[in-house]
Design a protein around this motif. Structure first.
Motif, PDB file in Angstrom:
ATOM      1  N   LYS A  62      47.554  42.777  49.746  1.00 19.96           N
ATOM      2  CA  LYS A  62      48.689  42.988  50.747  1.00 19.96           C
ATOM      3  C   LYS A  62      48.601  43.466  51.903  1.00 19.96           C
ATOM      4  CE  LYS A  62      52.270  43.550  48.693  1.00 19.96           C
ATOM      5  NZ  LYS A  62      54.086  43.794  48.378  1.00 19.96           N
ATOM      6  N   TYR A 109      51.360  38.036  47.868  1.00 19.35           N
ATOM      7  CA  TYR A 109      50.175  39.670  47.404  1.00 19.35           C
ATOM      8  C   TYR A 109      49.350  38.241  47.006  1.00 19.35           C
ATOM      9  CZ  TYR A 109      50.645  39.227  42.556  1.00 19.35           C
ATOM     10  OH  TYR A 109      50.566  39.272  40.844  1.00 19.35           O
ATOM     11  N   GLN A 158      48.759  44.736  44.652  1.00 17.14           N
ATOM     12  CA  GLN A 158      49.070  43.939  45.339  1.00 17.14           C
ATOM     13  C   GLN A 158      49.458  45.080  46.750  1.00 17.14           C
ATOM     14  OE1 GLN A 158      53.451  42.897  43.256  1.00 17.14           O
ATOM     15  NE2 GLN A 158      52.741  42.692  41.161  1.00 17.14           N
TER      16      GLN A 158
END
Length: 136
Positions: A40, A79, A36
């Motif tokens: 991101k 994400y 994640q």
């Protein structure tokens, strides 16, 4: 060669996971967090943003990143939304081949950490996570 790189990626990510103090709480959660955070923070930007500058008529990678993040769907966690939006724009701009080539380059540019003295180096750890995300 494909099987060999998969083994190296798996080996590296497992070594990184073992080195982490957070892994005591659960390696699945740690690997998920890395995935994640990578998506991101930098991965899609690194793998795709420079390919999208021209087709989106933008000048800077930061502008591509802003474009993606300002057009995220509310129905996904952030994400996942970043991934979905990048893939949508990649398809719309017809640059799937170039993007896939970038993923392959990222996967194959990593050395095996078992032979590396840089196992605790931040940049090496970032490359390990990036190769892992590329593979996924």
């Amino acid at each position: 060669m494909q099987h060999e790189i998969e083994d190296i990626i798996l080996h590296n990510i497992l070594i990184l996971e073992r080195q982490s103090l957070k892994s005591k709480r659960g390696n699945r959660n740690l690997l998920n967090k890395w995935f994640q955070d990578s998506i991101k923070s930098y991965f899609m930007q690194k793998a795709a943003a420079h390919l999208l500058i021209g087709p989106l008529n933008l000048s800077l990678i930061g502008e591509v990143n802003n474009y993606i993040h300002s057009n995220l769907s509310e129905k996904y966690p952030q994400y996942i939304g970043v991934i979905v939006k990048y893939f949508e724009v990649i398809r719309e701009c017809n640059i799937e081949k170039e993007f896939n080539r970038n993923l392959i380059i990222e996967m194959y540019s990593l050395e095996d950490c078992i032979s590396s003295e840089k196992r605790t180096d931040y940049n090496m750890n970032k490359k390990i996570r990036s190769s892992f995300v590329s593979y996924l």
